[in-house]
Design a protein around this motif. Structure first.
Motif, PDB file in Angstrom:
ATOM      1  N   ALA A  82       0.834  -1.203   0.000  1.00  0.00           N
ATOM      2  CA  ALA A  82       0.000   0.000   0.000  1.00  0.00           C
ATOM      3  C   ALA A  82       0.869   1.254   0.000  1.00  0.00           C
ATOM      4  CB  ALA A  82      -0.934   0.004   1.204  1.00  0.00           C
ATOM      5  N   VAL A  83       1.910   1.240   0.802  1.00  0.00           N
ATOM      6  CA  VAL A  83       2.820   2.388   0.849  1.00  0.00           C
ATOM      7  C   VAL A  83       3.589   2.514  -0.464  1.00  0.00           C
ATOM      8  CG1 VAL A  83       4.837   3.355   2.001  1.00  0.00           C
ATOM      9  CG2 VAL A  83       3.033   2.297   3.354  1.00  0.00           C
ATOM     10  N   ALA A  84       4.164   1.413  -0.919  1.00  0.00           N
ATOM     11  CA  ALA A  84       4.982   1.448  -2.136  1.00  0.00           C
ATOM     12  C   ALA A  84       4.155   1.785  -3.373  1.00  0.00           C
ATOM     13  CB  ALA A  84       5.682   0.103  -2.329  1.00  0.00           C
ATOM     14  N   LEU A  85       2.991   1.165  -3.504  1.00  0.00           N
ATOM     15  CA  LEU A  85       2.165   1.414  -4.680  1.00  0.00           C
ATOM     16  C   LEU A  85       1.526   2.805  -4.641  1.00  0.00           C
ATOM     17  CD1 LEU A  85       0.511  -2.083  -5.152  1.00  0.00           C
ATOM     18  CD2 LEU A  85       2.333  -1.050  -6.512  1.00  0.00           C
ATOM     19  N   GLY A  86       1.300   3.329  -3.447  1.00  0.00           N
ATOM     20  CA  GLY A  86       0.812   4.702  -3.344  1.00  0.00           C
ATOM     21  C   GLY A  86       1.823   5.694  -3.884  1.00  0.00           C
ATOM     22  N   ARG A  87       3.070   5.499  -3.534  1.00  0.00           N
ATOM     23  CA  ARG A  87       4.129   6.376  -4.047  1.00  0.00           C
ATOM     24  C   ARG A  87       4.326   6.183  -5.543  1.00  0.00           C
ATOM     25  NH1 ARG A  87       8.483   5.903   0.908  1.00  0.00           N
ATOM     26  NH2 ARG A  87       7.196   7.061   2.374  1.00  0.00           N
ATOM     27  N   LEU A  88       4.245   4.927  -5.981  1.00  0.00           N
ATOM     28  CA  LEU A  88       4.385   4.638  -7.404  1.00  0.00           C
ATOM     29  C   LEU A  88       3.234   5.249  -8.204  1.00  0.00           C
ATOM     30  CD1 LEU A  88       6.352   3.076  -9.203  1.00  0.00           C
ATOM     31  CD2 LEU A  88       4.828   1.119  -8.998  1.00  0.00           C
ATOM     32  N   SER A  89       2.061   5.233  -7.624  1.00  0.00           N
ATOM     33  CA  SER A  89       0.895   5.823  -8.278  1.00  0.00           C
ATOM     34  C   SER A  89       1.053   7.329  -8.441  1.00  0.00           C
ATOM     35  CB  SER A  89      -0.363   5.518  -7.463  1.00  0.00           C
ATOM     36  OG  SER A  89      -1.482   6.150  -8.014  1.00  0.00           O
ATOM     37  N   ASP A  90       1.696   7.974  -7.485  1.00  0.00           N
ATOM     38  CA  ASP A  90       1.943   9.414  -7.599  1.00  0.00           C
ATOM     39  C   ASP A  90       2.872   9.721  -8.763  1.00  0.00           C
ATOM     40  OD1 ASP A  90       0.342   9.864  -5.413  1.00  0.00           O
ATOM     41  OD2 ASP A  90       2.007  10.047  -3.990  1.00  0.00           O
ATOM     42  N   ARG A  91       3.796   8.814  -9.046  1.00  0.00           N
ATOM     43  CA  ARG A  91       4.768   9.044 -10.130  1.00  0.00           C
ATOM     44  C   ARG A  91       4.252   8.598 -11.496  1.00  0.00           C
ATOM     45  NH1 ARG A  91      10.869   8.049  -8.204  1.00  0.00           N
ATOM     46  NH2 ARG A  91      10.826   9.532  -6.488  1.00  0.00           N
ATOM     47  N   LEU A  92       3.638   7.404 -11.540  1.00  0.00           N
ATOM     48  CA  LEU A  92       3.257   6.814 -12.819  1.00  0.00           C
ATOM     49  C   LEU A  92       1.788   7.017 -13.190  1.00  0.00           C
ATOM     50  CD1 LEU A  92       5.089   3.370 -12.564  1.00  0.00           C
ATOM     51  CD2 LEU A  92       5.889   5.467 -13.663  1.00  0.00           C
ATOM     52  N   GLY A  93       0.973   7.311 -12.203  1.00  0.00           N
ATOM     53  CA  GLY A  93      -0.461   7.406 -12.439  1.00  0.00           C
ATOM     54  C   GLY A  93      -1.177   6.175 -11.903  1.00  0.00           C
ATOM     55  N   ARG A  94      -2.496   6.237 -11.906  1.00  0.00           N
ATOM     56  CA  ARG A  94      -3.288   5.161 -11.319  1.00  0.00           C
ATOM     57  C   ARG A  94      -3.357   3.918 -12.190  1.00  0.00           C
ATOM     58  NH1 ARG A  94      -8.134   9.009 -10.270  1.00  0.00           N
ATOM     59  NH2 ARG A  94      -7.154  10.413  -8.799  1.00  0.00           N
ATOM     60  N   PHE A  95      -3.486   4.112 -13.498  1.00  0.00           N
ATOM     61  CA  PHE A  95      -3.727   2.972 -14.385  1.00  0.00           C
ATOM     62  C   PHE A  95      -2.654   1.887 -14.297  1.00  0.00           C
ATOM     63  CE2 PHE A  95      -3.712   0.737 -18.450  1.00  0.00           C
ATOM     64  CZ  PHE A  95      -5.007   0.234 -18.436  1.00  0.00           C
ATOM     65  N   PRO A  96      -1.361   2.215 -14.347  1.00  0.00           N
ATOM     66  CA  PRO A  96      -0.353   1.140 -14.241  1.00  0.00           C
ATOM     67  C   PRO A  96      -0.411   0.401 -12.906  1.00  0.00           C
ATOM     68  CG  PRO A  96       0.667   3.167 -15.027  1.00  0.00           C
ATOM     69  CD  PRO A  96      -0.731   3.507 -14.626  1.00  0.00           C
ATOM     70  N   VAL A  97      -0.711   1.121 -11.842  1.00  0.00           N
ATOM     71  CA  VAL A  97      -0.764   0.491 -10.519  1.00  0.00           C
ATOM     72  C   VAL A  97      -1.979  -0.423 -10.421  1.00  0.00           C
ATOM     73  CG1 VAL A  97      -0.987   0.952  -8.056  1.00  0.00           C
ATOM     74  CG2 VAL A  97       0.540   2.344  -9.437  1.00  0.00           C
ATOM     75  N   ILE A  98      -3.113   0.029 -10.943  1.00  0.00           N
ATOM     76  CA  ILE A  98      -4.314  -0.811 -10.933  1.00  0.00           C
ATOM     77  C   ILE A  98      -4.100  -2.037 -11.805  1.00  0.00           C
ATOM     78  CG2 ILE A  98      -6.736  -0.883 -11.669  1.00  0.00           C
ATOM     79  CD1 ILE A  98      -6.940   2.038 -10.711  1.00  0.00           C
ATOM     80  N   THR A  99      -3.380  -1.884 -12.898  1.00  0.00           N
ATOM     81  CA  THR A  99      -3.067  -3.016 -13.766  1.00  0.00           C
ATOM     82  C   THR A  99      -2.206  -4.039 -13.034  1.00  0.00           C
ATOM     83  OG1 THR A  99      -3.196  -1.572 -15.699  1.00  0.00           O
ATOM     84  CG2 THR A  99      -2.053  -3.666 -15.982  1.00  0.00           C
ATOM     85  N   VAL A 100      -1.234  -3.578 -12.266  1.00  0.00           N
ATOM     86  CA  VAL A 100      -0.400  -4.492 -11.468  1.00  0.00           C
ATOM     87  C   VAL A 100      -1.266  -5.267 -10.482  1.00  0.00           C
ATOM     88  CG1 VAL A 100       1.373  -4.569  -9.661  1.00  0.00           C
ATOM     89  CG2 VAL A 100       1.749  -3.222 -11.719  1.00  0.00           C
ATOM     90  N   GLY A 101      -2.162  -4.581  -9.808  1.00  0.00           N
ATOM     91  CA  GLY A 101      -3.052  -5.248  -8.855  1.00  0.00           C
ATOM     92  C   GLY A 101      -3.942  -6.279  -9.524  1.00  0.00           C
ATOM     93  N   ALA A 102      -4.484  -5.926 -10.680  1.00  0.00           N
ATOM     94  CA  ALA A 102      -5.355  -6.860 -11.397  1.00  0.00           C
ATOM     95  C   ALA A 102      -4.569  -8.091 -11.869  1.00  0.00           C
ATOM     96  CB  ALA A 102      -6.005  -6.161 -12.582  1.00  0.00           C
ATOM     97  N   LEU A 103      -3.344  -7.882 -12.343  1.00  0.00           N
ATOM     98  CA  LEU A 103      -2.524  -9.007 -12.785  1.00  0.00           C
ATOM     99  C   LEU A 103      -2.127  -9.918 -11.623  1.00  0.00           C
ATOM    100  CD1 LEU A 103      -0.281  -7.287 -15.478  1.00  0.00           C
ATOM    101  CD2 LEU A 103      -2.183  -8.877 -15.846  1.00  0.00           C
ATOM    102  N   CYS A 104      -1.834  -9.332 -10.468  1.00  0.00           N
ATOM    103  CA  CYS A 104      -1.527 -10.144  -9.274  1.00  0.00           C
ATOM    104  C   CYS A 104      -2.739 -10.988  -8.886  1.00  0.00           C
ATOM    105  CB  CYS A 104      -1.112  -9.256  -8.110  1.00  0.00           C
ATOM    106  SG  CYS A 104       0.509  -8.529  -8.274  1.00  0.00           S
ATOM    107  N   ASN A 105      -3.907 -10.367  -8.897  1.00  0.00           N
ATOM    108  CA  ASN A 105      -5.133 -11.080  -8.562  1.00  0.00           C
ATOM    109  C   ASN A 105      -5.397 -12.204  -9.555  1.00  0.00           C
ATOM    110  OD1 ASN A 105      -7.349 -11.537  -6.980  1.00  0.00           O
ATOM    111  ND2 ASN A 105      -8.539  -9.840  -7.774  1.00  0.00           N
ATOM    112  N   LEU A 106      -5.228 -11.924 -10.837  1.00  0.00           N
ATOM    113  CA  LEU A 106      -5.443 -12.931 -11.869  1.00  0.00           C
ATOM    114  C   LEU A 106      -4.453 -14.085 -11.717  1.00  0.00           C
ATOM    115  CD1 LEU A 106      -6.912 -13.774 -14.487  1.00  0.00           C
ATOM    116  CD2 LEU A 106      -5.157 -12.496 -15.727  1.00  0.00           C
ATOM    117  N   ALA A 107      -3.197 -13.772 -11.431  1.00  0.00           N
ATOM    118  CA  ALA A 107      -2.180 -14.819 -11.262  1.00  0.00           C
ATOM    119  C   ALA A 107      -2.546 -15.765 -10.120  1.00  0.00           C
ATOM    120  CB  ALA A 107      -0.811 -14.188 -11.021  1.00  0.00           C
TER     121      ALA A 107
END
Length: 140
Positions: A82-107
């Motif tokens: 949550a901490v790491a992806l929050g910071r990453l979301s500030d830099r890259l935007g929401r879409f890439p972070v949400i995509t990572v979460g969806a791919l983890c869930n799918l895996a």
């Protein structure tokens, strides 16, 4: 000298009834109604992770006494991610972070779908890996 005016906002001297009234005013915003399916999806996901995953895979594989250890990995990965992806979301935007979460869930879901519950005897790596990836997905 004049006293400084009281700051407004939660915990800044506003009357509790005024805060409750402002909260109920938010409920009239139609955009908030769009969040209800998101909350329902999150609730179903948590119920599956804590209910079906622990009883069908963790208990079957490593026993009831070890459910807490596997789910502690879920919680730890959730907090750190949550901490790491929050910071990453500030830099890259929401879409890439949400995509990572969806791919983890799918895996995780694909692994659990393809693993025979009877054959997962004492597979700590698979269980901890699934719990960790689910923690990352939940953090998003």
């Amino acid at each position: 000298p004049d006293a400084a005016p009281a700051e407004e906002g939660p915990g800044k001297g506003a009357h509790p009834c005024a805060e409750a009234l402002s909260m109920t005013r938010m409920w009239r915003d139609r955009r908030l109604l769009l969040l209800i399916p998101t909350f329902a999806y999150a609730g179903v996901g948590e119920a599956f992770a804590w209910g079906v995953f622990t009883s069908s895979w963790v208990k079957t594989s490593v026993g009831v006494a070890n459910i807490g250890y596997v789910m502690a990995v879920f919680g730890a990965c959730d907090v750190v991610s949550a901490v790491a992806l929050g910071r990453l979301s500030d830099r890259l935007g929401r879409f890439p972070v949400i995509t990572v979460g969806a791919l983890c869930n799918l895996a995780v879901l694909l692994v659990l779908k393809n693993v025979d519950v009877e054959a997962c005897d004492r597979q700590w790596g698979m269980l901890v890996g699934c719990a960790g990836l689910w923690g990352v997905a939940d953090a998003v």
